[in-house]
Design an enzyme around this catalytic site. Structure first.
Site, PDB file in Angstrom:
ATOM      1  N   SER A 140       0.827  -1.041   0.151  1.00 54.68           N
ATOM      2  CA  SER A 140       0.118   0.106  -0.145  1.00 54.68           C
ATOM      3  C   SER A 140       0.852   1.039   0.031  1.00 54.68           C
ATOM      4  O   SER A 140       1.979   1.320   0.373  1.00 54.68           O
ATOM      5  CB  SER A 140      -0.924   0.150   1.102  1.00 54.68           C
ATOM      6  OG  SER A 140      -1.655   1.381   1.449  1.00 54.68           O
ATOM      7  N   TYR A 154      -2.407  -0.864  10.308  1.00 55.35           N
ATOM      8  CA  TYR A 154      -2.450  -1.176   8.922  1.00 55.35           C
ATOM      9  C   TYR A 154      -1.240  -0.761   7.974  1.00 55.35           C
ATOM     10  O   TYR A 154      -0.620  -1.553   7.288  1.00 55.35           O
ATOM     11  CB  TYR A 154      -3.623  -0.493   8.279  1.00 55.35           C
ATOM     12  CG  TYR A 154      -3.781  -0.892   6.792  1.00 55.35           C
ATOM     13  CD1 TYR A 154      -4.365  -1.877   6.302  1.00 55.35           C
ATOM     14  CD2 TYR A 154      -3.557   0.036   5.759  1.00 55.35           C
ATOM     15  CE1 TYR A 154      -4.400  -2.295   4.909  1.00 55.35           C
ATOM     16  CE2 TYR A 154      -3.506  -0.227   4.585  1.00 55.35           C
ATOM     17  CZ  TYR A 154      -4.164  -1.378   3.934  1.00 55.35           C
ATOM     18  OH  TYR A 154      -4.371  -1.616   2.948  1.00 55.35           O
TER      19      TYR A 154
END
Length: 250
Positions: A140, A154
């Site tokens: 990401s 995350y």
């Protein structure tokens, strides 16, 4: 050409979207996820639209690590070989640390990193035996810096996955292995993991995002931002600006 592609977390979101895109390329698909009813529906859809391909689906909770190895091996036996594994399964639960949501933060940590490690191990066992293959991890853009609130854990897991992927590549380079490794850093692509997030700049729809993901994966890069614009530029800034400025980029 990578004929047979294994995708985890394929029952929804980016995994499901990538499966549809690879089907257009005429690739055989080994799809796994927890929600088998959605996988079954996807299999029927793809085999009807693309009768020349084979689609196999299996139930898999990636946090059941023994099952990861068993399912990957079963796909290998069924297809004869696995040419590419996309480590895609993940979650985005979480909250600021110290606010009573350890249970959610640890679920994200386990799913996005420990379970990803299991998937990489299982994939590389197959690839080393074949002496060929392409390992793809879906990291990401948030992996580049620490993130606040629900993104804290995350982002940390995606940073860990990015480092793990580079370490695997380093190991394979040292052993002169032909196995390829790619880390993909998506920007903001609409999916179930972020469907409640509103008014996010640069967000693109799932279909467009998955098409661009597959185009990037097909090039087998060491690392790729998807879409390239504006995320390659934003990534450049994120790694260099003070943290308080980075928080304003999103």
């Amino acid at each position: 050409m990578r004929k047979t592609i294994l995708i985890t977390g394929a029952s929804s979101g980016l995994g499901e979207g990538m499966a549809r895109e690879f089907a257009k390329y005429g690739r055989n698909l080994a799809l796994c996820a927890r929600r088998t009813e959605r996988l079954d529906a996807l299999k029927q859809e793809l085999e009807k639209a693309y009768p020349e391909i084979k689609v196999s689906v299996k139930a898999l909770d990636v946090n059941q690590h023994d099952d990861v190895f068993a399912v990957f091996k079963a796909f290998k036996e069924e297809f004869g070989s696995i040419d590419r594994v996309i480590v895609n399964a993940g979650m985005g639960k979480g909250a600021s640390l110290g606010t009573g949501y350890f249970y959610a933060n640890v679920q994200t940590a386990q799913t996005n990193f420990v379970a990803a490690l299991a998937q990489c191990e299982a994939a590389l066992e197959i690839f080393r035996e074949q002496n060929s293959g392409h390992l793809v991890t879906i990291s990401s853009i948030s992996a580049l810096r620490g993130m606040p609130r629900a993104m804290t854990v995350y982002a940390a897991t995606k940073a860990g996955l990015l480092a793990l992927t580079e370490g695997i590549r380093a190991d394979l380079i040292k052993s002169r292995s032909p196995i390829k490794v790619s880390a993909i850093l998506p920007g903001y692509i609409r999916s179930e993991i972020n469907e409640k997030v509103k008014n996010t700049p640069f967000m693109i729809d799932t279909e467009t995002g998955c098409r661009k993901l597959v185009q990037a994966i097909e090039k087998e890069p060491v690392q790729a931002y998807v879409p390239t614009w504006p995320w390659a530029f934003i990534g450049f800034l994120m790694k260099r600006l003070p943290l308080k400025w980075v928080m304003k980029l999103g």
